[in-house]
Every structure is written in C-alpha cells, then in structure tokens.
Design an enzyme around this catalytic site. Sequence first.
Site, PDB file in Angstrom:
ATOM      1  N   GLU A 241      -6.510 -28.827  33.174  1.00  0.00           N
ATOM      2  CA  GLU A 241      -6.189 -30.264  33.175  1.00  0.00           C
ATOM      3  C   GLU A 241      -4.885 -30.463  33.941  1.00  0.00           C
ATOM      4  OE1 GLU A 241      -7.574 -33.398  32.032  1.00  0.00           O
ATOM      5  OE2 GLU A 241      -5.853 -33.845  33.292  1.00  0.00           O
TER       6      GLU A 241
ATOM      7  N   LEU B 295      -4.054 -34.133  27.128  1.00  0.00           N
ATOM      8  CA  LEU B 295      -5.517 -34.010  27.135  1.00  0.00           C
ATOM      9  C   LEU B 295      -6.158 -35.366  26.836  1.00  0.00           C
ATOM     10  CD1 LEU B 295      -5.872 -30.702  25.032  1.00  0.00           C
ATOM     11  CD2 LEU B 295      -6.090 -30.939  27.524  1.00  0.00           C
ATOM     12  N   GLY B 296      -7.363 -35.562  27.347  1.00  0.00           N
ATOM     13  CA  GLY B 296      -8.113 -36.777  26.984  1.00  0.00           C
ATOM     14  C   GLY B 296      -8.692 -37.544  28.152  1.00  0.00           C
TER      15      GLY B 296
ATOM     16  N   HIS C  12     -29.297 -55.962   3.088  1.00  0.00           N
ATOM     17  CA  HIS C  12     -28.906 -57.374   3.042  1.00  0.00           C
ATOM     18  C   HIS C  12     -27.642 -57.540   2.223  1.00  0.00           C
ATOM     19  CE1 HIS C  12     -29.281 -61.695   2.932  1.00  0.00           C
ATOM     20  NE2 HIS C  12     -29.098 -61.658   1.611  1.00  0.00           N
TER      21      HIS C  12
END
Length: 467
Positions: free
Chosen positions: A36, A41-42, A446
């Site tokens: 990276e 990171l990400g 419901h």
Amino acid sequence: MADKNKFDLVVVGSGPGGYWSAIRGAEYGLSVAVVEKDPRLGGTCLLVGCIPTKALLHNAEVLDTFRRAQEFGIKAGEFSLDWPQAQARKDKIVGKHSKGIEYLFRKNKVEWIKGRARWSGPGRLEVTPPQGAAFTLEAKNIIFATGSEARLLPGLKAGGRVLTNIEILALAQVPKSLAIIGAGAVGVEFASMYTRFGTQVTLLEMLPRILPIEDEEISREIEKALKKQKVAIHTGARVDKVEPAPDKVKIDFTAEGKAQSLEAEYVLVAVGRRPVTEGLNLEASKVQLDRGFIRTDAYMRTAEPGVYAIGDVVAGAPQLAHAASMEGMVAVAHLAGRPAQPLDYRNCPNCTYCEPQVASVGLTEKAARDRGLRYKVGKFSFAGNSKATILGQHEGFIKLLADEKDGTVLGVHMIGPLVTELISEATLGMQLQVSADEIMQTIHAHPTLYEAMLDAANSVYGLTINM
Ligand code: NAD
C-alpha cells in the site's frame, strides 16, 4: 526458513477489494502480503470515499431530525451544525476502521508492506518504500486492486476552488455556494449533503436526467425531491468554461437552450473516475489494458499468468466497493484452487445515500424494453407503509419488474426511507432467481419498511393490500 520477500499472494492496494482478498487468502492458508502506497490502510472507500461521505451524510440526517423536532414532540431549543465536530467525528470513524484493518491483518498474519509496487517480471514486483532502497517481492500470484481516481475536466487541476471527492471532505467551513458538475452518485450525494448544511447548491448534468443509470421514474422523483430541498438543477447542460479565481469560481454553461453563467465559492467535479494503472509497468507484462483499465476474465484473471485484477481498475465492471470485495473473493478462490463462482453483475446493487435514498438492482424498465422482454410492473408508495408513517418519511416508492410469464423478478427500483438497506432483500432474491409470487408468499415482519417490498410484489398482480 521462509524467504521474507516471497509470498503465495501479493495484493497491490488495500481498499475493500484488496484487504478482503488478502484476508481471504490468509484464511485459505496462503502466505499473503499487501503493498500500500498510502500511509493508512483502507483505500479510497474508507479514506476519501464511501465511509467519510456517508458519515457526513448522517450529520445531515441528524440535522434534519432536529429541524423536525417539534413534529416529534421534542423541544430542541437552539441548535446548529458544529462543523469542526462533524469533521472530527468523520475522521474518527475513518481512523477507527483503518486501524481495524491493521488489526485484521495482524490477526490473519497478512504482511503490510509500505510503498509503491510495480510489475518487474513474471511473479515479481518491485516495491519503492517511502524511505530507503527499492526491493523485490516474489509472488506466486498477484492481485492488482489499485482502484481509481476522480476524472477532471480538461484544463482543471484539483485544489483551490476546484474540488474532487478528496478536497470536498476537508473544507475548513461549510461553503455558502457550491457548483457540482456531474449528477451521478458522487454529485447527487454531495448536493443532498450540502443543501442540508445550508449551502446554495447548483447541479449541472450533461445527460437529460440526474442519476442517469437509474430507472427513469427514479430520476424524476429524486430530481423533484432535491429541487424541493432548494438544489438548483440543470440537466442536458454543457459546461463551456470553468474559471477558478482566488475567492470563487465562475462557470459558463449551456442549458435549457441558452448560454448561462454562475459563480460559486467552490466547484466539485464529479464526472466519473479513471483507473489507477499508471506507473505499474503493466505495459511490460502480458496484461491487456483498455484505456487504462485492466482486462480480466470472469475469474478476474488477466492475460498474464498468475496475475489478477479486481475493483475499479477492471474494464467493464461496476466501480463499486461491494463489487470490488466480491471480485476479490472470486479471484482468491480461483488462485487458491477453491470453488470459484464468477459474479453475476446483473445482481449488483446500486445505492445512492441522498435524501430520500435511492437503490436498485437488476434491469431498469428501459433496459427490459430494449431487450424486448415482456414484463409486468408492480409499484408501491411508502405513503401506504405504516413504518414510514411512524418515521415521518413518506416520500418515494418501490417499483418491481417481473417477467410476464413466470413472475421472475427482473429488477427492483427504490426511492425512499432506508432503501439502501431494503435493497438487500431484492438483491438476495434476484441472486436466487426469486419470483414476485415467492415474495408474495414470504412473511414480512410488521411494522417494517420491508413490507413495501411485499406490497410491490402484490402490486405486480394488482393485489396490493395497503394502497
Ligand atoms: P458517474 O459516472 O456515476 O457519474 C458522473 C456523471 O457526470 C454522469 O451522470 C455523467 O453524465 C456526468 N458528466 C460527465 N461529464 C460531464 C460534464 N462534462 N458535464 C456535466 N456532467 C457530466 O461518476 P461519479 O458520480 O463521479 O462516481 C464515480 C463512481 O463511484 C461511480 O461508479 C459511482 O457509482 C461510484 N460511487 C458510488 C457511490 C455509492 O455507491 N453510493 C457513491 C459515490 C460514487
């Protein structure tokens, strides 16, 4: 002892495609590294895309709730947007999740290698770290998950008065006015966010309607809703000139048949994204490029043996985080010799987190018509849904397209409260080739918004209960 620069799998990029692939690879027992170039990171999604944008959109939602406090029987007193706090919260969310990926890497023994990777021959990548000399990694398999970056208009550079998805997330103040070029997901989400923060927003879209990939009825409905929220919208607009000055930006455009001009504090350019493949040295490999995008087969394999590509960088695939992650699952299963099932992109959901939200999966009505399909349409308005009444969010509807002969669901189009969540029922249904009849036989809790799906299916056969 294992060579520390030798791996079964090296993933380039740590976005939702890259980090999912790395972890799944480790779960399959492979030795895995992720290269990276960013210090965190990400990738785009986490650092400057989906996550920070949705965090700020949530601030707009909370603000909306405060504005309507009286209606809910709450005396809110004085309130206003605390921009530095909103920004700090957004940054905290991003930081927390970036650290979360670091944790997952440690837990799964995925090695995080900091630096820029480039192809340097079969099974080899050269990595240039932020400091120190370049070194080589050997990899039995490589996945390129390098993502995309905002496309700008010719002659424009990001910075100053010109914003992309990156700069707009870090403005020191809420701007008084904002022009947005492009009304895809990025343009519409920021229009929806900033108009609620009090900015005068103008949206310029080249095509005849906003959110042009959505069903035509949905585009009409969201345009109506945004106009009600004071967003100025020009469709069929041609941007002739963008002139940034130190304190403002001037835009000349042609729309509604006449030359017009506007000034705003900033312009956001949201006209799509281009792949990040420059500098990867892929020209030296067998990988085939298509205007910068990487060509793959259904297993995400490139033409270079042992090299895969996933995510925004892939030619002809949706540029969506969730598509990237799932492409990673296919690629890793394939390279690990596990059962791999190619994705069916027809069942890939689209979500736009504006107000009201928009979500869809499958064919639009036009796409069904163009394919010569015979279909029936079921439609149900949230005005007939009791949970929507409780939430005070009656805007919007669900539209369901079903095959005329056997009722197979062909597409579902939603606009309204929390539809980016509701779409998952339709997505799973389509993945399992559900029919409208089967949805009609499914018990829906419901009171929930989900019941609108049941009513939309009922409506295919003219059997709606609540309308
Ligand atoms: P996009 O391609 O979805 O939309 C760009 C829009 O700009 C289109 O409507 C296009 O017609 C218009 N356009 C192009 N050139 C123009 C011009 N010169 N003048 C006026 N309009 C022009 O791109 P995007 O909105 O930048 O998003 C990029 C990618 O990221 C997309 O694939 C999008 O789906 C994805 N994304 C997804 C989400 C989400 O899932 N919620 C959010 C943001 C982005």
